[in-house]
Design a protein around this motif. Sequence first.
Motif, PDB file in Angstrom:
ATOM      1  N   SER A  52       0.822  -1.367   0.142  1.00  0.00           N
ATOM      2  CA  SER A  52       0.090   0.084  -0.039  1.00  0.00           C
ATOM      3  C   SER A  52       1.041   1.269  -0.076  1.00  0.00           C
ATOM      4  CB  SER A  52      -0.994   0.019   1.373  1.00  0.00           C
ATOM      5  OG  SER A  52      -1.523   1.250   1.332  1.00  0.00           O
ATOM      6  N   THR A  53       0.412   2.160  -0.945  1.00  0.00           N
ATOM      7  CA  THR A  53       1.200   3.598  -0.540  1.00  0.00           C
ATOM      8  C   THR A  53       0.305   4.586  -0.122  1.00  0.00           C
ATOM      9  OG1 THR A  53       2.570   3.117  -2.656  1.00  0.00           O
ATOM     10  CG2 THR A  53       2.251   5.650  -2.072  1.00  0.00           C
ATOM     11  N   THR A  55      -3.078   4.249   1.112  1.00  0.00           N
ATOM     12  CA  THR A  55      -4.034   3.906   2.498  1.00  0.00           C
ATOM     13  C   THR A  55      -3.064   3.875   3.621  1.00  0.00           C
ATOM     14  OG1 THR A  55      -5.314   2.432   0.911  1.00  0.00           O
ATOM     15  CG2 THR A  55      -5.540   2.304   3.246  1.00  0.00           C
ATOM     16  N   ARG A 104      -4.926  -4.429   6.681  1.00  0.00           N
ATOM     17  CA  ARG A 104      -5.233  -4.897   5.104  1.00  0.00           C
ATOM     18  C   ARG A 104      -4.773  -6.444   5.089  1.00  0.00           C
ATOM     19  NH1 ARG A 104      -3.694  -1.515  -0.364  1.00  0.00           N
ATOM     20  NH2 ARG A 104      -5.304  -0.448   0.524  1.00  0.00           N
ATOM     21  N   HIS A 132     -13.344  -2.111   0.877  1.00  0.00           N
ATOM     22  CA  HIS A 132     -12.225  -1.019   1.040  1.00  0.00           C
ATOM     23  C   HIS A 132     -13.005   0.243   1.626  1.00  0.00           C
ATOM     24  CE1 HIS A 132      -8.725   1.125   1.306  1.00  0.00           C
ATOM     25  NE2 HIS A 132      -8.172   0.942  -0.094  1.00  0.00           N
ATOM     26  N   PRO A 259      -8.807   5.276  -7.932  1.00  0.00           N
ATOM     27  CA  PRO A 259      -8.168   5.160  -6.517  1.00  0.00           C
ATOM     28  C   PRO A 259      -6.770   4.993  -6.541  1.00  0.00           C
ATOM     29  CG  PRO A 259      -9.503   3.109  -7.101  1.00  0.00           C
ATOM     30  CD  PRO A 259      -9.354   3.997  -8.377  1.00  0.00           C
TER      31      PRO A 259
HETATM   32  N1   CP Z   1      -6.193   3.160  -3.248  1.00  0.00           N
HETATM   33  C1   CP Z   1      -5.413   2.471  -2.478  1.00  0.00           C
HETATM   34  O1   CP Z   1      -6.074   1.480  -1.561  1.00  0.00           O
HETATM   35  O2   CP Z   1      -4.289   2.593  -2.713  1.00  0.00           O
HETATM   36  P1   CP Z   1      -3.054   1.548  -1.847  1.00  0.00           P
HETATM   37  O3   CP Z   1      -3.062   0.176  -2.362  1.00  0.00           O
HETATM   38  O4   CP Z   1      -1.874   2.450  -2.390  1.00  0.00           O
HETATM   39  O5   CP Z   1      -3.225   2.089  -0.504  1.00  0.00           O
END
Ligand code: CP
Length: 315
Positions: A52-53, A55, A104, A132, A259
């Motif tokens: 993830s970046t 979130t 997550r 999500h 997203p």
């Molecule tokens: N939109 C989103 O969940 O991005 P990440 O996977 O970078 O958290």
Amino acid sequence: HDHLLGIEPLAPDDITTLLDLADQYAALNRRDVKRTDALTGLTQINMFFENSTRTQASFEIAGKRLGADVMNMAMQASSIKKGETLVDTAMTLNAMHPDLLVVRHPQSGAVDLLAQKVNCAVLNAGDGRHEHPTQALLDALTIRRAKGRLHRLNIAICGDIAHSRVARSNILLLGKMENRIRLIGPPTLMPSQIDQFGVEVYDDMARGLEGVDVVMMLRLQRERMDGGFIPSEREYYHRYGLDAEKLAHAKDDAIVMHPGPMNRGVEIDGELADDINRSVIQEQVEMGVAVRMAAMDLLARRLRARRGNAGNPKE
Ligand code: CP
């Protein structure tokens, strides 16, 4: 609500309350001094079993701006690698008395299971193909700010719907707020039980985008396409990639959303993604921090009220 596990259990009033508070945090986040003390004294642990970046960074920033003690578990370096189960890991952390767990996980339902085992508030940061919720909430806030309302809009969600928890949470939220939802994409990337969602389905972008207010693009989730149909990127971009020509079928003031993470030249043209007259992708990221602040603030109020009533801070 004691946890935020999905959009499904939320009523329209719950969503409006959260978005109203998030609007206030969005204003705070644009000021020089961004600190408040809604979570002062509370401990927040972020457990990300998937990359993830957006979130992860926004949950960490949100917790810090609210005054929480925030810890990011480095799951790649944890004892999960030595065979410890998800529940044992969660119980181990639970014994350290956290107040908020942000999770997550690649498996649908894993976050719900964990929430049943621990005695703190759990926030779902994305579980498999399931939900999500904070993504749908930040998308809703972005739409409400751009369009001035969150009802009776025509909203197209385009691309790989079948593998997308973002699409699922958005369909649930936008449906509850009485919008008309169109899903556009190849039939192979549509969920099997599409009828239950109360949406219109198209496999042609020009027809599907006709007159819509909002165009939401999704990434091809190759990591979830286990052995099934995987389209070639060239062919996919030609038929389903959003560019100015396809967007011309939407309303003149239609906004473009994604997203993230975004694959330029696969599901969206890079220039269009950067066009600040149409694209609200950066605003989505900005609203992500505000929405996560609001969600954690509301859960912390509930946690404190419950503990106050029990007379014992941790039982
Ligand atoms: N939109 C989103 O969940 O991005 P990440 O996977 O970078 O958290």
